[in-house]
Design an enzyme around this catalytic site. Sequence first.
Site, mmCIF file in Angstrom:
data_model
loop_
_atom_site.group_PDB
_atom_site.id
_atom_site.type_symbol
_atom_site.label_atom_id
_atom_site.label_comp_id
_atom_site.label_asym_id
_atom_site.label_seq_id
_atom_site.Cartn_x
_atom_site.Cartn_y
_atom_site.Cartn_z
ATOM 1 N N ARG A 11 0.812 -1.214 0.000
ATOM 2 C CA ARG A 11 0.000 0.000 0.000
ATOM 3 C C ARG A 11 0.846 1.264 0.000
ATOM 4 O O ARG A 11 0.310 2.375 0.035
ATOM 5 C CB ARG A 11 -0.956 -0.003 1.196
ATOM 6 C CG ARG A 11 -2.093 -1.008 1.017
ATOM 7 C CD ARG A 11 -3.072 -1.017 2.150
ATOM 8 N NE ARG A 11 -4.191 -1.892 1.828
ATOM 9 C CZ ARG A 11 -5.072 -2.357 2.720
ATOM 10 N NH1 ARG A 11 -4.966 -1.995 3.996
ATOM 11 N NH2 ARG A 11 -6.047 -3.156 2.349
ATOM 12 N N GLU A 13 -0.722 -8.766 -5.664
ATOM 13 C CA GLU A 13 -2.056 -9.305 -5.949
ATOM 14 C C GLU A 13 -2.006 -10.791 -6.298
ATOM 15 O O GLU A 13 -2.873 -11.557 -5.894
ATOM 16 C CB GLU A 13 -2.722 -8.514 -7.080
ATOM 17 C CG GLU A 13 -3.152 -7.113 -6.682
ATOM 18 C CD GLU A 13 -4.131 -7.099 -5.518
ATOM 19 O OE1 GLU A 13 -4.940 -8.035 -5.388
ATOM 20 O OE2 GLU A 13 -4.074 -6.151 -4.720
ATOM 21 N N GLN A 58 -5.376 -16.890 -2.684
ATOM 22 C CA GLN A 58 -5.333 -18.161 -1.942
ATOM 23 C C GLN A 58 -4.336 -18.158 -0.776
ATOM 24 O O GLN A 58 -3.976 -19.213 -0.265
ATOM 25 C CB GLN A 58 -4.972 -19.326 -2.878
ATOM 26 C CG GLN A 58 -5.822 -19.440 -4.125
ATOM 27 C CD GLN A 58 -7.231 -19.913 -3.836
ATOM 28 O OE1 GLN A 58 -7.498 -20.519 -2.808
ATOM 29 N NE2 GLN A 58 -8.146 -19.627 -4.744
ATOM 30 N N THR A 59 -3.867 -16.967 -0.353
ATOM 31 C CA THR A 59 -2.855 -16.909 0.703
ATOM 32 C C THR A 59 -3.181 -15.796 1.686
ATOM 33 O O THR A 59 -3.618 -14.718 1.293
ATOM 34 C CB THR A 59 -1.456 -16.658 0.083
ATOM 35 O OG1 THR A 59 -1.239 -17.584 -0.983
ATOM 36 C CG2 THR A 59 -0.361 -16.858 1.127
ATOM 37 N N LEU A 113 4.489 -20.772 -0.455
ATOM 38 C CA LEU A 113 3.263 -20.044 -0.796
ATOM 39 C C LEU A 113 2.221 -20.946 -1.454
ATOM 40 O O LEU A 113 1.030 -20.653 -1.431
ATOM 41 C CB LEU A 113 3.578 -18.881 -1.754
ATOM 42 C CG LEU A 113 4.000 -17.553 -1.123
ATOM 43 C CD1 LEU A 113 4.392 -16.560 -2.201
ATOM 44 C CD2 LEU A 113 2.895 -16.971 -0.260
ATOM 45 N N GLY A 114 2.682 -22.041 -2.074
ATOM 46 C CA GLY A 114 1.753 -22.955 -2.733
ATOM 47 C C GLY A 114 1.227 -22.407 -4.058
ATOM 48 O O GLY A 114 1.552 -21.297 -4.459
ATOM 49 N N TYR A 160 -10.230 -10.879 -11.766
ATOM 50 C CA TYR A 160 -9.967 -10.271 -10.455
ATOM 51 C C TYR A 160 -8.662 -9.482 -10.456
ATOM 52 O O TYR A 160 -8.615 -8.308 -10.080
ATOM 53 C CB TYR A 160 -9.929 -11.337 -9.359
ATOM 54 C CG TYR A 160 -9.211 -10.848 -8.128
ATOM 55 C CD1 TYR A 160 -9.806 -9.926 -7.282
ATOM 56 C CD2 TYR A 160 -7.892 -11.256 -7.852
ATOM 57 C CE1 TYR A 160 -9.125 -9.423 -6.175
ATOM 58 C CE2 TYR A 160 -7.216 -10.765 -6.754
ATOM 59 C CZ TYR A 160 -7.826 -9.849 -5.923
ATOM 60 O OH TYR A 160 -7.148 -9.356 -4.845
ATOM 61 N N ASP A 211 -13.394 -10.322 -5.748
ATOM 62 C CA ASP A 211 -12.888 -11.544 -5.107
ATOM 63 C C ASP A 211 -13.915 -12.060 -4.107
ATOM 64 O O ASP A 211 -15.031 -11.543 -4.000
ATOM 65 C CB ASP A 211 -11.540 -11.275 -4.437
ATOM 66 C CG ASP A 211 -11.652 -10.376 -3.203
ATOM 67 O OD1 ASP A 211 -12.723 -9.762 -2.986
ATOM 68 O OD2 ASP A 211 -10.665 -10.294 -2.450
ATOM 69 N N CYS A 222 -16.766 -8.129 7.527
ATOM 70 C CA CYS A 222 -17.746 -9.058 6.940
ATOM 71 C C CYS A 222 -17.052 -10.400 6.694
ATOM 72 O O CYS A 222 -16.927 -10.867 5.562
ATOM 73 C CB CYS A 222 -18.285 -8.467 5.640
ATOM 74 S SG CYS A 222 -19.871 -9.152 5.124
ATOM 75 N N CYS A 264 -20.897 -6.929 12.559
ATOM 76 C CA CYS A 264 -21.848 -5.980 11.961
ATOM 77 C C CYS A 264 -21.923 -4.651 12.701
ATOM 78 O O CYS A 264 -22.157 -3.604 12.081
ATOM 79 C CB CYS A 264 -23.231 -6.621 11.879
ATOM 80 S SG CYS A 264 -23.287 -8.085 10.811
ATOM 81 N N CYS A 323 -27.380 -3.062 4.655
ATOM 82 C CA CYS A 323 -27.228 -4.513 4.518
ATOM 83 C C CYS A 323 -28.514 -5.251 4.907
ATOM 84 O O CYS A 323 -28.884 -5.289 6.086
ATOM 85 C CB CYS A 323 -26.059 -5.001 5.370
ATOM 86 S SG CYS A 323 -25.788 -6.779 5.273
#
Length: 346
Positions: free
Chosen positions: A25, A37, A42-43, A80-81, A120, A138, A191, A199, A208
């Site tokens: 960031r 990204e 998946q991590t 990391l896979g 994505y 995502d 969320c 919430c 919502c």
Amino acid sequence: MQELKQIVKPLLTWFEKEKRDLPWRHTSDSYKIWISEIMLQQTRVEAVKVYYERFLKELPTLQDLTNTSEDKLLKLWEGLGYYSRARNLKKCAEQLIQNNQTELPRDYELLKKLPGIGSYAAGSIGSIAYNLKTPAIDGNVLRVMTRIFEDDRDIMREKVRKEYFEEISKIMPDNTRDFTESLMELGALICVPNGEPLCKKCPISFLCQAFIHGTTNKYPNKKKEAKRKIEIKTIIILEYNEKIAIQKRPSTGLLASMYEFYNCENKLSEKQLIEYLKKDRVELKDITALGDTKHIFSHIEWHMTGYLVHCKKINENRFLWVTPEKLENTYSLPTAFHFYAKQIKR
């Protein structure tokens, strides 16, 4: 979905106060944002931080990524896979350099055509690096959206994802970067996917429908995944003259081109293991049982038992023999084998 535009201002205000301080960031460099990204797919965020900084230290530019060897690339990615992500990074870099491009394209459709960059990632890179009004849809964003609208459609359907892409793109403010990150951050911190969503801390709970009607636990609706296939393996760590035997996996398929310990299908007893090793002309000094473990891939589970075999005589051409130090620092060993690799280290 006209009321959706009401989320923009409170979401950005919340994000400014609550956003996490993450290394990616602090840059607008499209290369660095792209790397983050792809790693984040998946991590977990906390796991990615160390890999991200190490990767960019070793491969700070598109040209560096193009020039690196696959072995070095996979070593940087080790743990990391989903290693196809790393290979696609290199393929993408090579394609860009071959076309005399020094950065990723500033166009959503062109981004999607690059290896390893789907809808994505293209939306994320476009909105975060290039200020394009291209949402990053995502799991976090879909969870937020389906709860807002009590939408029980299967979020794995492409039609659902495309619809949310179109609707969110209509309300994106000029500050596309913060808006994209705020939606993903809300899904990650408030969320949440597991347990009760927070919430009372949510800046857009007023809109919502799932919160208003007490139905948050029903969303999102996701088609159940097929049951994972179980594979039984015996991991055989051969040691000779203080070196360990490893071998390279095939260039295609699961864990392609990575290194592994010698192994075989089925669970062998010590007696069965002795017979099994005879075919590779291995003479034993002794065998130590290393215990059982399992590793879960997306569609397969490996159930493993392991042995450390000290060898008296070996077929030296059958394997690559490396020191434990080389194994740790040079060769990419999948996470599936780390339980046994740690025992060698000890």
